[in-house]
Design a protein around this motif. Structure first.
Motif, PDB file in Angstrom:
ATOM      1  N   THR A 351       0.829  -1.206   0.000  1.00  0.00           N
ATOM      2  CA  THR A 351       0.000   0.000   0.000  1.00  0.00           C
ATOM      3  C   THR A 351       0.863   1.256   0.000  1.00  0.00           C
ATOM      4  O   THR A 351       0.595   2.218  -0.738  1.00  0.00           O
ATOM      5  N   VAL A 352       1.925   1.262   0.795  1.00  0.00           N
ATOM      6  CA  VAL A 352       2.823   2.418   0.850  1.00  0.00           C
ATOM      7  C   VAL A 352       3.573   2.572  -0.468  1.00  0.00           C
ATOM      8  O   VAL A 352       3.733   3.688  -0.983  1.00  0.00           O
ATOM      9  N   VAL A 353       4.026   1.459  -1.034  1.00  0.00           N
ATOM     10  CA  VAL A 353       4.741   1.519  -2.317  1.00  0.00           C
ATOM     11  C   VAL A 353       3.831   2.089  -3.401  1.00  0.00           C
ATOM     12  O   VAL A 353       4.259   2.902  -4.235  1.00  0.00           O
ATOM     13  N   SER A 354       2.559   1.684  -3.413  1.00  0.00           N
ATOM     14  CA  SER A 354       1.619   2.212  -4.411  1.00  0.00           C
ATOM     15  C   SER A 354       1.426   3.710  -4.234  1.00  0.00           C
ATOM     16  O   SER A 354       1.347   4.467  -5.218  1.00  0.00           O
ATOM     17  N   GLU A 355       1.346   4.177  -2.990  1.00  0.00           N
ATOM     18  CA  GLU A 355       1.187   5.605  -2.742  1.00  0.00           C
ATOM     19  C   GLU A 355       2.445   6.366  -3.149  1.00  0.00           C
ATOM     20  O   GLU A 355       2.357   7.477  -3.714  1.00  0.00           O
ATOM     21  N   LEU A 356       3.623   5.804  -2.888  1.00  0.00           N
ATOM     22  CA  LEU A 356       4.872   6.452  -3.304  1.00  0.00           C
ATOM     23  C   LEU A 356       4.983   6.499  -4.825  1.00  0.00           C
ATOM     24  O   LEU A 356       5.545   7.451  -5.389  1.00  0.00           O
ATOM     25  N   LYS A 357       4.457   5.485  -5.479  1.00  0.00           N
ATOM     26  CA  LYS A 357       4.435   5.494  -6.947  1.00  0.00           C
ATOM     27  C   LYS A 357       3.621   6.674  -7.461  1.00  0.00           C
ATOM     28  O   LYS A 357       4.025   7.373  -8.407  1.00  0.00           O
ATOM     29  N   ASP A 358       2.469   6.937  -6.841  1.00  0.00           N
ATOM     30  CA  ASP A 358       1.649   8.082  -7.228  1.00  0.00           C
ATOM     31  C   ASP A 358       2.356   9.394  -6.882  1.00  0.00           C
ATOM     32  O   ASP A 358       2.284  10.361  -7.659  1.00  0.00           O
ATOM     33  N   LEU A 359       3.046   9.427  -5.730  1.00  0.00           N
ATOM     34  CA  LEU A 359       3.787  10.640  -5.369  1.00  0.00           C
ATOM     35  C   LEU A 359       4.896  10.937  -6.364  1.00  0.00           C
ATOM     36  O   LEU A 359       5.129  12.107  -6.731  1.00  0.00           O
ATOM     37  N   LEU A 360       5.616   9.919  -6.825  1.00  0.00           N
ATOM     38  CA  LEU A 360       6.666  10.126  -7.826  1.00  0.00           C
ATOM     39  C   LEU A 360       6.096  10.725  -9.104  1.00  0.00           C
ATOM     40  O   LEU A 360       6.719  11.597  -9.741  1.00  0.00           O
ATOM     41  N   GLN A 362       3.413  12.635  -9.237  1.00  0.00           N
ATOM     42  CA  GLN A 362       3.071  14.026  -8.924  1.00  0.00           C
ATOM     43  C   GLN A 362       4.322  14.905  -8.930  1.00  0.00           C
ATOM     44  O   GLN A 362       4.296  16.040  -9.440  1.00  0.00           O
ATOM     45  N   PHE A 363       5.434  14.411  -8.402  1.00  0.00           N
ATOM     46  CA  PHE A 363       6.687  15.166  -8.423  1.00  0.00           C
ATOM     47  C   PHE A 363       7.154  15.371  -9.858  1.00  0.00           C
ATOM     48  O   PHE A 363       7.648  16.450 -10.217  1.00  0.00           O
ATOM     49  N   GLN A 364       7.010  14.341 -10.675  1.00  0.00           N
ATOM     50  CA  GLN A 364       7.471  14.438 -12.061  1.00  0.00           C
ATOM     51  C   GLN A 364       6.648  15.467 -12.831  1.00  0.00           C
ATOM     52  O   GLN A 364       7.190  16.239 -13.640  1.00  0.00           O
ATOM     53  N   LEU A 365       5.328  15.521 -12.576  1.00  0.00           N
ATOM     54  CA  LEU A 365       4.472  16.494 -13.265  1.00  0.00           C
ATOM     55  C   LEU A 365       4.847  17.927 -12.895  1.00  0.00           C
ATOM     56  O   LEU A 365       4.710  18.848 -13.716  1.00  0.00           O
ATOM     57  N   ASP A 390      10.896   7.048 -12.573  1.00  0.00           N
ATOM     58  CA  ASP A 390      11.656   8.178 -12.036  1.00  0.00           C
ATOM     59  C   ASP A 390      12.130   7.914 -10.610  1.00  0.00           C
ATOM     60  O   ASP A 390      12.176   8.812  -9.771  1.00  0.00           O
ATOM     61  N   PHE A 391      12.496   6.663 -10.352  1.00  0.00           N
ATOM     62  CA  PHE A 391      12.957   6.258  -9.018  1.00  0.00           C
ATOM     63  C   PHE A 391      14.439   6.569  -8.891  1.00  0.00           C
ATOM     64  O   PHE A 391      15.262   6.079  -9.659  1.00  0.00           O
ATOM     65  N   ARG A 392      14.777   7.412  -7.919  1.00  0.00           N
ATOM     66  CA  ARG A 392      16.168   7.781  -7.682  1.00  0.00           C
ATOM     67  C   ARG A 392      16.519   7.416  -6.242  1.00  0.00           C
ATOM     68  O   ARG A 392      15.741   7.668  -5.321  1.00  0.00           O
ATOM     69  N   VAL A 393      17.724   6.888  -6.068  1.00  0.00           N
ATOM     70  CA  VAL A 393      18.145   6.429  -4.748  1.00  0.00           C
ATOM     71  C   VAL A 393      19.592   6.828  -4.523  1.00  0.00           C
ATOM     72  O   VAL A 393      20.401   6.852  -5.456  1.00  0.00           O
ATOM     73  N   ALA A 394      19.919   7.185  -3.285  1.00  0.00           N
ATOM     74  CA  ALA A 394      21.280   7.529  -2.883  1.00  0.00           C
ATOM     75  C   ALA A 394      21.589   6.802  -1.586  1.00  0.00           C
ATOM     76  O   ALA A 394      20.693   6.458  -0.810  1.00  0.00           O
ATOM     77  N   ASP A 395      22.887   6.583  -1.370  1.00  0.00           N
ATOM     78  CA  ASP A 395      23.282   5.870  -0.147  1.00  0.00           C
ATOM     79  C   ASP A 395      23.119   6.738   1.092  1.00  0.00           C
ATOM     80  O   ASP A 395      22.760   6.244   2.169  1.00  0.00           O
ATOM     81  N   THR A 396      23.394   8.024   0.985  1.00  0.00           N
ATOM     82  CA  THR A 396      23.324   8.929   2.136  1.00  0.00           C
ATOM     83  C   THR A 396      22.549  10.178   1.762  1.00  0.00           C
ATOM     84  O   THR A 396      22.313  10.462   0.579  1.00  0.00           O
ATOM     85  N   VAL A 397      22.193  10.949   2.786  1.00  0.00           N
ATOM     86  CA  VAL A 397      21.494  12.208   2.553  1.00  0.00           C
ATOM     87  C   VAL A 397      22.400  13.180   1.823  1.00  0.00           C
ATOM     88  O   VAL A 397      21.956  13.910   0.917  1.00  0.00           O
TER      89      VAL A 397
END
Length: 415
Positions: A351-360, A362-365, A390-397
């Motif tokens: 459920t959280v992954v699906s919501e994050l997919k929608d958030l990504l 919205q960010f892209q738009l 549009d999934f981006r990941v980094a090891d640290t902040v």
């Protein structure tokens, strides 16, 4: 009767705890031993006990079994008084009354029953009459048993194995059904009496069962005149020392919200213990669900918003997380990029992954970015399996912030 028994039992306890041994006179020593013996709640004193206990293990077991002397004397005295009153035609007290004598027959548990008017009730009708109680009663029995076990384990500095407790209860109930036994669960009253009288091993249960079997066979007529008030006093005096008044003050100073389930459980237990436990569990469960649904999210501004959830992200937290990110990043002008620091997140669901997919999306738009940092391998594996756009990941902040500061894409509303 109740007040008199309570005063007598309290007096015996006080006398035993205030014995002094500085008088060497033989009559004084005998008097002290007599008072200790009568008032004891653990085991009878035996002269040269150390020698006897080493030489005669059987005597040691027997001497340790007389752990309810003052309670037994109280009940016997009250029974004799009630018998005397009824012999003269004065029925003042509520007594135990008639109880079936003898051992129950060993037979398989019946699958039907016959009522007083001769109607036969089938096994299916029995189950139907139980209704929801068929699940609720065992659940309450298990909760009560574990609660009792944990309370006395904490008081007496030992640990329990909940699985073994439940296994013992289950096996006992299965075997007890062959001798028409009551369902077996934990009991605050009986456990408190055992604890107060010094029972430390399962041998106490063996001895109690032997005494109960002998009593069923030979002593039931003598139990007829036992006043219920005297039995109540024994339980009250056993449970009273368990009250920990300081616990309320400690909860107030450590975590005041814990007083809510404590108070609800305490008050409803005056109605029925099982209702109090059930209400306490329900309130505690609601508190846990609230914490899961409203995880604390720390926000810091480094030119890019850094959001740090302080716990796992599961489906109760979905709406809160989405609303929080929208309010702080997407509904402001201009929209802002976000680094979601997930190094505290150890659990996530679909459920959280699906919501994050929608958030990504919205960010892209809005031509801003949502970057994830500090993902644990198990969490990263879930994101990769979801194939987010549009999934981006980094090891640290810090790496995520550098990624955003070097972004060639302009933000919405900029030149």
């Amino acid at each position: 009767m109740g007040l008199l028994c309570l005063c007598l039992l309290t007096m015996l306890t006080f006398m035993k705890s205030n014995l002094v041994s500085n008088d060497s006179a033989s009559c004084s020593r005998m008097a002290r031993k007599f008072i200790w013996t009568v008032a004891t709640s653990q085991y009878l004193c035996v002269t040269d006990a150390d020698v006897l206990k080493v030489a005669f293990p059987v005597l040691r077991f027997l001497s340790s079994s007389f752990w309810t002397v003052r309670n037994a004397l109280l009940v016997v005295a009250a029974s004799l008084f009630a018998f005397s009153c009824e012999a003269y035609g004065h029925y003042f007290f509520t007594i135990t009354g008639h109880t079936s004598q003898g051992l129950p027959p060993f037979r398989p548990p019946p699958t039907s029953d016959t009522t007083s008017n001769g109607t036969t009730v089938s096994f299916g009708e029995m189950l139907k009459d139980f209704g929801g109680g068929l699940a609720l009663i065992p659940l309450m029995g298990l909760l009560e048993s574990i609660a009792i076990a944990k309370a006395f384990a904490s008081q007496n500095d030992y640990r329990i194995d909940a699985n073994q407790e439940l296994l013992a209860i289950g096996v006992t109930n299965i075997m007890g059904s062959f001798v028409s036994a009551y369902p077996v669960t934990g009991s605050f009253g009986r456990t408190a009496v055992n604890s107060q009288t010094g029972v430390c091993t399962p041998a106490g249960g063996i001895l109690t069962s032997v005494i109960v079997l002998l009593s069923l066979e030979f002593l039931m007529p003598a139990f007829y005149y036992i006043p219920k008030a005297s039995l109540a006093v024994v339980i009250i005096c056993a449970v009273a020392p368990m009250l920990d008044y300081c616990a309320v003050a400690r909860m107030w100073s450590v975590h005041r919200l814990d007083l809510l389930p404590f108070t609800i459980t305490f008050l409803l237990s005056f109605w029925q213990v099982q209702y109090g436990i059930m209400a306490g569990v329900a309130v505690s469960g609601a508190g846990l669900l609230y914490n899961m649904a409203r995880p604390r999210i720390k926000v810091s501004d480094h030119g890019v918003l850094v959001m740090q959830p302080c716990s796992g992200l599961t489906f109760p937290a979905t709406e809160h997380l989405s609303r929080f990110i929208h309010a702080h990043a997407l509904q402001v002008s201009p929209p802002r990029s976000v680094v979601l620091d997930c190094h505290h997140v150890s659990a996530i669901d679909y459920t959280v992954v699906s919501e994050l997919k929608d958030l990504l999306r919205q960010f892209q738009l809005r031509r801003v970015r949502l970057v994830f940092s500090g993902l644990k391998p198990s969490i990263l594996k879930v994101f990769l399996a979801a194939q987010l756009q549009d999934f981006r990941v980094a090891d640290t902040v810090e790496e995520a912030l550098q990624m955003e500061s070097g972004s060639p894409e302009p933000l919405l509303g900029s030149d």
